[in-house]
Design an enzyme around this catalytic site. Structure first.
Site, mmCIF file in Angstrom:
data_model
loop_
_atom_site.group_PDB
_atom_site.id
_atom_site.type_symbol
_atom_site.label_atom_id
_atom_site.label_comp_id
_atom_site.label_asym_id
_atom_site.label_seq_id
_atom_site.Cartn_x
_atom_site.Cartn_y
_atom_site.Cartn_z
ATOM 1 N N GLU A 89 -4.928 39.619 62.172
ATOM 2 C CA GLU A 89 -5.262 38.369 61.491
ATOM 3 C C GLU A 89 -4.036 37.454 61.441
ATOM 4 O OE1 GLU A 89 -8.931 39.074 58.584
ATOM 5 O OE2 GLU A 89 -7.122 39.926 57.717
ATOM 6 N N CYS A 102 1.218 32.198 59.220
ATOM 7 C CA CYS A 102 1.600 33.558 58.876
ATOM 8 C C CYS A 102 1.066 34.467 59.982
ATOM 9 C CB CYS A 102 0.988 33.922 57.528
ATOM 10 S SG CYS A 102 1.286 35.634 57.053
ATOM 11 N N CYS A 109 -0.226 49.280 60.011
ATOM 12 C CA CYS A 109 1.147 49.334 59.495
ATOM 13 C C CYS A 109 1.407 50.727 58.936
ATOM 14 C CB CYS A 109 1.326 48.285 58.393
ATOM 15 S SG CYS A 109 2.976 48.246 57.671
ATOM 16 N N CYS A 113 2.592 50.859 51.672
ATOM 17 C CA CYS A 113 2.846 50.376 50.309
ATOM 18 C C CYS A 113 1.524 50.498 49.538
ATOM 19 C CB CYS A 113 3.316 48.926 50.329
ATOM 20 S SG CYS A 113 4.865 48.710 51.245
ATOM 21 N N CYS A 116 -0.896 47.346 49.078
ATOM 22 C CA CYS A 116 -1.126 46.407 50.187
ATOM 23 C C CYS A 116 -2.272 46.867 51.070
ATOM 24 C CB CYS A 116 0.148 46.271 51.018
ATOM 25 S SG CYS A 116 -0.027 45.130 52.409
ATOM 26 N N GLY A 156 1.741 44.297 59.357
ATOM 27 C CA GLY A 156 2.808 44.975 60.080
ATOM 28 C C GLY A 156 4.166 44.817 59.451
ATOM 29 N N GLU A 157 5.086 45.691 59.872
ATOM 30 C CA GLU A 157 6.461 45.629 59.406
ATOM 31 C C GLU A 157 7.321 45.151 60.579
ATOM 32 O OE1 GLU A 157 8.515 45.717 56.819
ATOM 33 O OE2 GLU A 157 10.113 45.611 58.303
ATOM 34 N N SER A 188 9.999 38.814 57.143
ATOM 35 C CA SER A 188 9.954 39.551 55.877
ATOM 36 C C SER A 188 9.935 41.052 56.163
ATOM 37 C CB SER A 188 8.701 39.137 55.104
ATOM 38 O OG SER A 188 8.609 39.869 53.904
ATOM 39 N N SER A 211 10.939 42.414 50.723
ATOM 40 C CA SER A 211 9.923 42.767 49.740
ATOM 41 C C SER A 211 10.534 43.780 48.778
ATOM 42 C CB SER A 211 8.705 43.378 50.447
ATOM 43 O OG SER A 211 8.105 42.394 51.259
ATOM 44 N N LEU A 212 10.859 43.323 47.598
ATOM 45 C CA LEU A 212 11.590 44.169 46.653
ATOM 46 C C LEU A 212 10.621 44.856 45.683
ATOM 47 C CD1 LEU A 212 14.476 45.004 45.840
ATOM 48 C CD2 LEU A 212 14.490 43.075 44.260
ATOM 49 N N HIS A 213 9.959 44.070 44.876
ATOM 50 C CA HIS A 213 8.865 44.522 44.003
ATOM 51 C C HIS A 213 9.232 45.438 42.841
ATOM 52 C CE1 HIS A 213 6.703 42.492 47.049
ATOM 53 N NE2 HIS A 213 6.437 43.500 47.831
ATOM 54 N N ASN A 287 -2.403 39.642 44.558
ATOM 55 C CA ASN A 287 -3.751 39.328 45.039
ATOM 56 C C ASN A 287 -4.577 40.593 45.071
ATOM 57 O OD1 ASN A 287 -3.172 36.518 45.718
ATOM 58 N ND2 ASN A 287 -1.874 37.406 47.306
ATOM 59 N N CYS A 330 -1.374 36.999 50.724
ATOM 60 C CA CYS A 330 -0.423 38.083 50.973
ATOM 61 C C CYS A 330 -1.051 39.418 50.643
ATOM 62 C CB CYS A 330 0.802 37.959 50.092
ATOM 63 S SG CYS A 330 1.590 36.386 50.162
HETATM 64 N N1 SAH Z 1 5.954 44.421 56.018
HETATM 65 C C1 SAH Z 1 6.656 43.206 55.704
HETATM 66 C C2 SAH Z 1 5.853 41.989 56.054
HETATM 67 C C3 SAH Z 1 4.627 41.770 55.187
HETATM 68 S S1 SAH Z 1 4.958 40.419 54.202
HETATM 69 C C4 SAH Z 1 7.108 43.247 54.266
HETATM 70 O O1 SAH Z 1 6.803 44.203 53.591
HETATM 71 O O2 SAH Z 1 7.839 42.368 53.852
HETATM 72 C C5 SAH Z 1 3.681 40.427 53.067
HETATM 73 C C6 SAH Z 1 4.183 40.306 51.666
HETATM 74 O O3 SAH Z 1 3.077 40.352 50.757
HETATM 75 C C7 SAH Z 1 5.099 41.444 51.291
HETATM 76 O O4 SAH Z 1 6.078 41.012 50.414
HETATM 77 C C8 SAH Z 1 4.127 42.355 50.587
HETATM 78 O O5 SAH Z 1 4.774 43.282 49.759
HETATM 79 C C9 SAH Z 1 3.287 41.365 49.809
HETATM 80 N N2 SAH Z 1 2.004 41.897 49.376
HETATM 81 C C10 SAH Z 1 1.377 43.007 49.808
HETATM 82 N N3 SAH Z 1 0.208 43.182 49.175
HETATM 83 C C11 SAH Z 1 0.093 42.140 48.321
HETATM 84 C C12 SAH Z 1 -0.904 41.747 47.408
HETATM 85 N N4 SAH Z 1 -2.026 42.430 47.287
HETATM 86 N N5 SAH Z 1 -0.685 40.623 46.692
HETATM 87 C C13 SAH Z 1 0.428 39.899 46.874
HETATM 88 N N6 SAH Z 1 1.393 40.206 47.721
HETATM 89 C C14 SAH Z 1 1.237 41.331 48.438
#
Ligand code: SAH
Length: 341
Positions: A89, A102, A109, A113, A116, A156-157, A188, A211-213, A287, A330
């Site tokens: 997508e 995007c 992937c 996570c 995701c 994907g990463e 990212s 992507s820290l979180h 989301n 995202c």
């Molecule tokens: N794999 C890479 C590229 C994906 S970027 C990465 O992890 O950075 C997509 C971004 O959206 C990442 O920061 C991911 O953690 C975040 N993301 C994943 N699931 C999400 C969700 N349900 N709501 C909001 N952000 C989300």
């Protein structure tokens, strides 16, 4: 046979040097591909026939098929079929500063996570550099709009597909091709540490997002398995190296998960983790996906978290929401299983 869109400018120059000692053919071919946008060698008029025949033997024009397009307000989500029938997508967002695409970098992937959707299907294969270029070409053609910004934040990463990402950046940045400014390109990563070191030496000034979180290992490992391989201390060390080497800034993405990573204590822990770093924190309202485990933090909680960072002089923004109604936001993009062979 190679997909012609996989070819960087420098690889094409080498190819033509060997073929007929004419480097400038690379420039002619890039002009046909990315300015005139031909989709076959037969449409090319200023390269002589024998050379075109040779090209036809060595390269083909790959094509992505648009399976589905959904739109909502200023967002268009595309389901694209690759030539081997796998699907990915891509999402176009119209901003006031331009159109941002995007793109997906892998089919599925492996990062898994927990929050995701994109990682629910394991990686099937890399998306090639050429296919990433085609994501841009296909959508520009369909919408008759120019894309000014690209974020590699789809499925994907990217750092698990490192060489293709580098080639992709070289191809789309070329002055003889799409001319996408490097500062308009963002990669990212979930934190593949060795690749952050490598990327620090990559000669294009593109933006890096992490992507820290979560601000500590226990929490981060429970959300992102990659943290067990590259814990925060190593990740931060790599980022400091990147910042020193490139003199640039990084963005930390932090999704706001209700009751999980959105407390006042964690905000303060986050301040401690990133203070003195040249960085931005981008708070992302979560989301919803098919995983019912997680809920989005309330507006008030997000604002409180924001305030704590702000008061401690951390650069922080709250991500503008896009595409939630059509599952284009995202973490909601996915490879569709039914389409897999
Ligand atoms: N794999 C890479 C590229 C994906 S970027 C990465 O992890 O950075 C997509 C971004 O959206 C990442 O920061 C991911 O953690 C975040 N993301 C994943 N699931 C999400 C969700 N349900 N709501 C909001 N952000 C989300």
């Amino acid at each position: 046979m190679e997909n012609i869109y996989n070819m960087t400018y420098s690889k094409l120059e080498k190819y033509f040097l060997q073929l007929e000692n004419k480097k400038y053919r690379a420039r002619q071919l890039f002009d046909w591909l990315y300015n005139k946008r031909v989709d076959s060698f037969d449409s090319i008029t200023n390269i002589k026939k024998e050379v075109l025949e040779k090209l036809k033997g060595d390269f083909y024009f790959d094509k992505l098929e648009i399976v589905k397009r959904e739109s909502d307000d200023l967002v268009y989500k595309y389901l694209l079929k690759l030539s081997d029938a796998n699907t990915i997508e891509a999402v176009l967002m119209e901003h006031d500063y331009g159109n941002s695409l995007c793109i997906s970098s892998e089919v599925g992937c492996n990062m898994a996570c927990s929050f995701c959707e994109s990682g629910k299907i394991k990686k099937i294969r890399n998306v090639t550099s050429g296919e990433m270029v085609e994501e841009i070409l296909t959508i520009e053609k369909d919408l008759k709009k120019r894309i000014s910004h690209v974020v590699i934040m789809g499925i994907g990463e990217p750092f698990d597909n490192y060489q293709n990402i580098c080639d992709f950046i070289e191809i789309v940045n070329s002055n003889f091709g799409l001319k996408l400014g490097s500062r308009h390109i963002t990669v990212s990563t979930c934190g593949i540490v060795p690749k952050i070191y490598e990327f620090a030496n990559f000669p294009y000034q593109v933006n890096l997002a992490i992507s820290l979180h979560a601000p500590n290992d226990i929490l981060r490992s429970s959300l992102m398995p990659i943290n067990k391989v590259y814990p925060l201390k190593e990740l931060m060390k790599a980022i400091v190296y990147y910042l020193e080497k490139t003199n640039r800034r990084v963005t930390f993405e932090y999704i706001m998960l209700k009751g999980i990573n959105d407390t006042k204590e964690l905000a303060l822990e986050l301040v401690n983790l990133v203070k003195n770093m040249n960085c931005y924190i981008n708070l992302i309202p979560y989301n919803e996906t098919n995983t019912l485990e997680y809920k989005r933090s309330s507006k008030e909680t997000i604002l409180k978290f924001y305030d704590i960072l702000k008061k401690n002089k951390i650069n922080v923004t709250i991500r503008k929401e896009f595409g939630n109604n059509i599952n284009a936001a995202c973490g909601q993009l996915k490879t569709i299983k039914e389409n897999l062979a």
